[in-house]
Structures are given as structure tokens and as C-alpha cells.
Design a protein around this motif. Structure first.
Motif, mmCIF file in Angstrom:
data_model
loop_
_atom_site.group_PDB
_atom_site.id
_atom_site.type_symbol
_atom_site.label_atom_id
_atom_site.label_comp_id
_atom_site.label_asym_id
_atom_site.label_seq_id
_atom_site.Cartn_x
_atom_site.Cartn_y
_atom_site.Cartn_z
ATOM 1 N N ILE A 23 0.851 -1.193 0.000
ATOM 2 C CA ILE A 23 0.000 0.000 0.000
ATOM 3 C C ILE A 23 0.887 1.242 0.000
ATOM 4 O O ILE A 23 1.810 1.364 0.803
ATOM 5 N N ILE A 24 0.606 2.164 -0.919
ATOM 6 C CA ILE A 24 1.303 3.438 -0.995
ATOM 7 C C ILE A 24 0.314 4.513 -0.547
ATOM 8 O O ILE A 24 -0.758 4.655 -1.139
ATOM 9 N N THR A 25 0.667 5.237 0.496
ATOM 10 C CA THR A 25 -0.219 6.292 0.998
ATOM 11 C C THR A 25 0.071 7.570 0.230
ATOM 12 O O THR A 25 1.035 8.290 0.501
ATOM 13 N N HIS A 26 -0.772 7.826 -0.754
ATOM 14 C CA HIS A 26 -0.641 9.001 -1.628
ATOM 15 C C HIS A 26 -0.858 10.260 -0.791
ATOM 16 O O HIS A 26 -1.798 10.315 0.010
ATOM 17 N N PRO A 27 -0.017 11.291 -0.958
ATOM 18 C CA PRO A 27 -0.161 12.515 -0.153
ATOM 19 C C PRO A 27 -1.504 13.218 -0.317
ATOM 20 O O PRO A 27 -1.946 13.913 0.592
ATOM 21 N N LEU A 28 -2.155 13.047 -1.463
ATOM 22 C CA LEU A 28 -3.434 13.721 -1.700
ATOM 23 C C LEU A 28 -4.631 12.779 -1.617
ATOM 24 O O LEU A 28 -5.726 13.206 -1.233
ATOM 25 N N LEU A 29 -4.439 11.514 -1.972
ATOM 26 C CA LEU A 29 -5.557 10.588 -2.098
ATOM 27 C C LEU A 29 -5.642 9.538 -0.997
ATOM 28 O O LEU A 29 -6.617 8.804 -0.924
ATOM 29 N N GLU A 71 -1.841 0.233 -8.700
ATOM 30 C CA GLU A 71 -2.287 1.434 -9.397
ATOM 31 C C GLU A 71 -1.117 2.241 -9.945
ATOM 32 O O GLU A 71 -1.308 3.171 -10.714
ATOM 33 N N PHE A 72 0.102 1.894 -9.537
ATOM 34 C CA PHE A 72 1.296 2.674 -9.850
ATOM 35 C C PHE A 72 2.228 1.925 -10.786
ATOM 36 O O PHE A 72 2.199 0.703 -10.874
ATOM 37 N N GLN A 100 17.351 1.570 2.590
ATOM 38 C CA GLN A 100 16.551 2.758 2.271
ATOM 39 C C GLN A 100 16.926 3.325 0.905
ATOM 40 O O GLN A 100 18.095 3.503 0.600
ATOM 41 N N HIS A 101 15.887 3.584 0.098
ATOM 42 C CA HIS A 101 16.098 4.057 -1.269
ATOM 43 C C HIS A 101 14.930 4.945 -1.680
ATOM 44 O O HIS A 101 13.777 4.649 -1.375
ATOM 45 N N ARG A 102 15.239 6.036 -2.409
ATOM 46 C CA ARG A 102 14.187 6.928 -2.930
ATOM 47 C C ARG A 102 13.886 6.552 -4.371
ATOM 48 O O ARG A 102 14.795 6.467 -5.193
ATOM 49 N N GLU A 103 12.608 6.347 -4.672
ATOM 50 C CA GLU A 103 12.184 5.854 -5.980
ATOM 51 C C GLU A 103 11.093 6.740 -6.569
ATOM 52 O O GLU A 103 10.331 7.370 -5.845
ATOM 53 N N LEU A 104 11.022 6.747 -7.896
ATOM 54 C CA LEU A 104 9.930 7.434 -8.596
ATOM 55 C C LEU A 104 8.824 6.430 -8.915
ATOM 56 O O LEU A 104 9.090 5.348 -9.444
ATOM 57 N N TRP A 105 7.607 6.817 -8.603
ATOM 58 C CA TRP A 105 6.430 6.012 -8.928
ATOM 59 C C TRP A 105 5.427 6.931 -9.633
ATOM 60 O O TRP A 105 5.269 8.094 -9.273
ATOM 61 N N PHE A 106 4.725 6.389 -10.628
ATOM 62 C CA PHE A 106 3.732 7.141 -11.397
ATOM 63 C C PHE A 106 2.357 6.554 -11.114
ATOM 64 O O PHE A 106 2.144 5.344 -11.264
ATOM 65 N N HIS A 107 1.403 7.388 -10.704
ATOM 66 C CA HIS A 107 0.046 6.919 -10.373
ATOM 67 C C HIS A 107 -0.778 6.792 -11.655
ATOM 68 O O HIS A 107 -1.660 7.593 -11.943
ATOM 69 N N GLU A 108 -0.466 5.768 -12.389
ATOM 70 C CA GLU A 108 -1.043 5.565 -13.722
ATOM 71 C C GLU A 108 -2.546 5.312 -13.691
ATOM 72 O O GLU A 108 -3.288 5.819 -14.522
ATOM 73 N N ALA A 109 -3.016 4.534 -12.745
ATOM 74 C CA ALA A 109 -4.433 4.189 -12.680
ATOM 75 C C ALA A 109 -5.207 5.130 -11.761
ATOM 76 O O ALA A 109 -6.316 4.811 -11.338
ATOM 77 N N GLY A 110 -4.638 6.289 -11.477
ATOM 78 C CA GLY A 110 -5.286 7.241 -10.584
ATOM 79 C C GLY A 110 -5.213 8.643 -11.134
ATOM 80 O O GLY A 110 -5.619 8.902 -12.268
ATOM 81 N N ASP A 111 -4.630 9.534 -10.364
ATOM 82 C CA ASP A 111 -4.602 10.949 -10.750
ATOM 83 C C ASP A 111 -3.406 11.311 -11.636
ATOM 84 O O ASP A 111 -3.214 12.464 -11.971
#
Length: 95
Positions: free
Chosen positions: A2-8, A15-16, A52-63
Motif C-alpha cells: 500500500i502506498i499512501t498518496h499525499p493527496l488521495l 495502481e502505480f 533505504q532508497h528513494r524511488e519514482l512512482w507514477f500513479h497511472e491508474a489514478g490521478d
């Protein structure tokens, strides 16, 4: 996962789309001396950290937002989630 989206709020990771190392936000300036080498490093050289690693994720099936997810690659625990545009602004970049 589960990714807790800052807005959603909480969203299933399905979904990502995972897009790799978050340092991709720091694209080199193509007009500077040594730009060819800098772009080679940017495009082809990646770390593969354990922990620990910082990654880019794209919310393709969302906003359709871009996120920077800080995740432990050993446990898959998500430590923080930020909008990529906010991360870029903190670094003095515009998206």
C-alpha cells in the motif's frame, strides 16, 4: 503493498508504475561542458541499494501524479511518500 498518496490516501501499489531511482529528477544541464558524460551517467548508471532508497512512482491508474517514495528495499516498508513536484521545488527545479 500500500502506498499512501499525499493527496488521495492509501492506494494499492498495482495502481502505480515503478520508474526507478528518484535521482532522475536531477536531470543534467545539456548546455554545460561535459554534458555528454553527465547524460551517460544519468541514463545508464544506477545504484542498486539494499536498504533505504528513494524511488519514482507514477500513479497511472489514478490521478497520474508522480511520487517520490522512500522505501526499504529489504523489507518493502514505505518510509515516506512525497509529490515529485514538491521534491523538485525543494531542490530549486521546476517540473
Amino acid at each position: 503493498m500500500i502506498i499512501t498518496h499525499p493527496l488521495l490516501g492509501p492506494c494499492d501499489a498495482q495502481e502505480f508504475t515503478y520508474l526507478g531511482d528518484a535521482r532522475l529528477i536531477d536531470r543534467p544541464d545539456g548546455m554545460t561542458d561535459g554534458a555528454e558524460d553527465a547524460f551517460y551517467d544519468y541514463a545508464y548508471l544506477r545504484d542498486n541499494p539494499a536498504g533505504q532508497h528513494r524511488e519514482l512512482w507514477f500513479h497511472e491508474a489514478g490521478d497520474r501524479s508522480w511520487l517520490v517514495v522512500t522505501r526499504d528495499t529489504l523489507t518493502h516498508e514505505i518510509l515516506s511518500v512525497e509529490l515529485a513536484r514538491d521534491v523538485a521545488r525543494k531542490q530549486g527545479r521546476s517540473i
